[in-house]
Write a protein that holds these residues in place. Structure first.
Motif, mmCIF file in Angstrom:
data_model
loop_
_atom_site.group_PDB
_atom_site.id
_atom_site.type_symbol
_atom_site.label_atom_id
_atom_site.label_comp_id
_atom_site.label_asym_id
_atom_site.label_seq_id
_atom_site.Cartn_x
_atom_site.Cartn_y
_atom_site.Cartn_z
ATOM 1 N N GLY A 92 0.793 -1.218 0.000
ATOM 2 C CA GLY A 92 0.000 0.000 0.000
ATOM 3 C C GLY A 92 0.826 1.270 0.000
ATOM 4 O O GLY A 92 0.285 2.369 0.135
ATOM 5 N N ALA A 93 2.142 1.141 -0.179
ATOM 6 C CA ALA A 93 3.034 2.300 -0.141
ATOM 7 C C ALA A 93 2.767 3.269 -1.283
ATOM 8 O O ALA A 93 2.271 2.892 -2.352
ATOM 9 C CB ALA A 93 4.487 1.834 -0.224
ATOM 10 N N ALA A 94 3.122 4.517 -1.038
ATOM 11 C CA ALA A 94 3.249 5.491 -2.121
ATOM 12 C C ALA A 94 4.642 5.310 -2.716
ATOM 13 O O ALA A 94 5.637 5.280 -1.991
ATOM 14 C CB ALA A 94 3.080 6.903 -1.591
ATOM 15 N N VAL A 95 4.705 5.176 -4.030
ATOM 16 C CA VAL A 95 5.961 4.880 -4.716
ATOM 17 C C VAL A 95 6.217 5.948 -5.776
ATOM 18 O O VAL A 95 5.370 6.192 -6.643
ATOM 19 C CB VAL A 95 5.917 3.494 -5.389
ATOM 20 C CG1 VAL A 95 7.255 3.185 -6.045
ATOM 21 C CG2 VAL A 95 5.571 2.413 -4.370
ATOM 22 N N ILE A 96 7.385 6.580 -5.701
ATOM 23 C CA ILE A 96 7.811 7.517 -6.731
ATOM 24 C C ILE A 96 9.224 7.158 -7.163
ATOM 25 O O ILE A 96 9.953 6.481 -6.443
ATOM 26 C CB ILE A 96 7.779 8.987 -6.246
ATOM 27 C CG1 ILE A 96 8.693 9.164 -5.022
ATOM 28 C CG2 ILE A 96 6.357 9.419 -5.933
ATOM 29 C CD1 ILE A 96 8.855 10.615 -4.582
ATOM 30 N N GLY A 97 9.599 7.596 -8.363
ATOM 31 C CA GLY A 97 10.968 7.390 -8.791
ATOM 32 C C GLY A 97 11.093 7.014 -10.255
ATOM 33 O O GLY A 97 10.114 6.683 -10.923
ATOM 34 N N PRO A 98 12.322 7.070 -10.750
ATOM 35 C CA PRO A 98 12.587 6.820 -12.164
ATOM 36 C C PRO A 98 12.730 5.346 -12.502
ATOM 37 O O PRO A 98 13.189 4.549 -11.694
ATOM 38 C CB PRO A 98 13.918 7.549 -12.372
ATOM 39 C CG PRO A 98 14.607 7.455 -11.044
ATOM 40 C CD PRO A 98 13.519 7.543 -10.026
ATOM 41 N N SER A 99 12.342 5.022 -13.728
ATOM 42 C CA SER A 99 12.521 3.659 -14.240
ATOM 43 C C SER A 99 12.332 3.676 -15.746
ATOM 44 O O SER A 99 12.087 4.723 -16.351
ATOM 45 C CB SER A 99 11.523 2.691 -13.597
ATOM 46 O OG SER A 99 10.235 2.830 -14.165
ATOM 47 N N ALA A 100 12.404 2.498 -16.328
ATOM 48 C CA ALA A 100 11.972 2.298 -17.714
ATOM 49 C C ALA A 100 10.529 1.800 -17.701
ATOM 50 O O ALA A 100 10.049 1.251 -16.704
ATOM 51 C CB ALA A 100 12.870 1.289 -18.422
ATOM 52 N N VAL A 101 9.831 2.008 -18.807
ATOM 53 C CA VAL A 101 8.463 1.503 -18.922
ATOM 54 C C VAL A 101 8.473 -0.006 -19.136
ATOM 55 O O VAL A 101 9.501 -0.601 -19.474
ATOM 56 C CB VAL A 101 7.710 2.164 -20.095
ATOM 57 C CG1 VAL A 101 7.575 3.651 -19.909
ATOM 58 C CG2 VAL A 101 8.395 1.835 -21.429
#
Length: 314
Positions: A92-101
């Motif tokens: 249930g965390a809020a997740v932010i950050g960079p990645s590839a699709v």
């Protein structure tokens, strides 16, 4: 079965991080400030983040890795953020950050800015909210790009993620303008942490370029030939100068405790079509930054590649 390793980080007081940031910024920007404040509501239009704050069990996840992309892509590598949050003991965390699709979902390769409130029940997906963006090449002859909403909660290949309960609470507010040094905003902060602290320090959060322009890249289609060096990667990527305002999600770690981490990674989005992977600003005399950051308590290394290298980690 994906491997998961957890590394607890030392509890450095936030006040000591503030002093480190101040020292680093003074050497790289004409104007700067660092202070501990209550996190503003990041759900506003100014920021567009899925959670109110950055507090509550803060942690970092390094998922997959560049070896899944380079020298040749392994497009079978996909990661469901509901499951990632559960693997990090924070369903249930809020997740932010960079990645590839996840390339199969959008028909090709692209930069992803994750911005998701994950489901507390990965099997059902209930109560999930997705406000992510992705930036892709739209015309290969004219070499144009577009940043637009990404409605999925699955990423591909690699990701550097900051997870929390998204609660309000104290954060480190950083402002900087008129760059006088050679380091970009994130590298400036992270190098200082490596200088000032023997043990690894992990940081996640958001920052905005409110004035000026930045150099960013957008990944094109996967390369038809193996990318064997940083020079190959640079030739393959598509670089652009992009205009403020730009909202960045950022994760950085001062030192690698033996987990084959990517030490810095930031992606940005906007409401005017600009978005991509942050390299630094291109207008040092006018650039302005403001950011809010929190300290991670744990780093989770998920599905670490068994064969690794250091190519393409800028």
């Amino acid at each position: 079965m994906q491997s998961v390793r957890a590394h607890k980080l030392s509890c450095v007081p936030m006040t000591e991080i503030v002093e480190s940031f101040r020292t680093s910024l003074k050497a790289n920007f004409a104007n700067s400030s660092v202070e501990i404040v209550e996190c503003p509501d990041l759900r506003t239009q100014d920021w567009g983040i899925v959670s109110e704050g950055l507090g509550g069990c803060p942690r970092i996840a390094d998922v997959g890795g560049v070896p899944n992309l380079i020298p040749t892509p392994n497009t079978h590598k996909e990661y469901n953020l509901d499951q990632v949050a559960a693997q990090c003991d924070l369903a249930g965390a809020a997740v932010i950050g960079p990645s590839a699709v996840a390339s199969k979902l959008v028909g090709g390769n692209a930069e992803l800015i994750n911005n998701v409130r994950t489901s507390p029940d990965p099997s059902s997906g209930d109560h999930r909210t997705v406000k992510s963006y992705y930036s892709r090449i739209t015309d290969y002859e004219k070499v144009t790009y577009r940043c637009e909403p990404y409605p999925h909660h699955v990423l591909g290949l690699l990701g550097n993620l900051y997870l929390s309960r998204g609660a309000p609470g104290p954060v480190i507010k950083v402002t900087a303008s008129v760059r006088t040094g050679t380091d970009n905003f994130v590298t400036c902060l992270n190098r200082g942490l490596g200088r000032d602290f023997e043990e690894p320090v992990g940081v996640g959060g958001v920052f905005k370029v409110t004035k000026g322009k930045v150099k960013g890249h957008v990944m094109p289609h996967f390369s038809c030939t193996p990318l064997e060096s940083d020079k190959d990667v640079e030739k393959w990527l598509k670089f652009f100068e992009m205009n403020a305002p730009l909202v960045h999600t950022s994760v950085f770690v001062s030192k690698d405790p033996g987990l084959d981490l990517r030490l810095e990674h930031s992606h940005f989005f906007s409401y005017h079509g600009d978005g991509g992977h942050y390299h630094g600003d291109t207008t040092p005399g006018e650039v302005e930054y403001v950011g809010y950051f929190n300290l991670a308590e744990v780093i989770y290394r998920i599905d670490q590649p068994t064969i690794t290298h250091l190519i393409g980690r800028d």
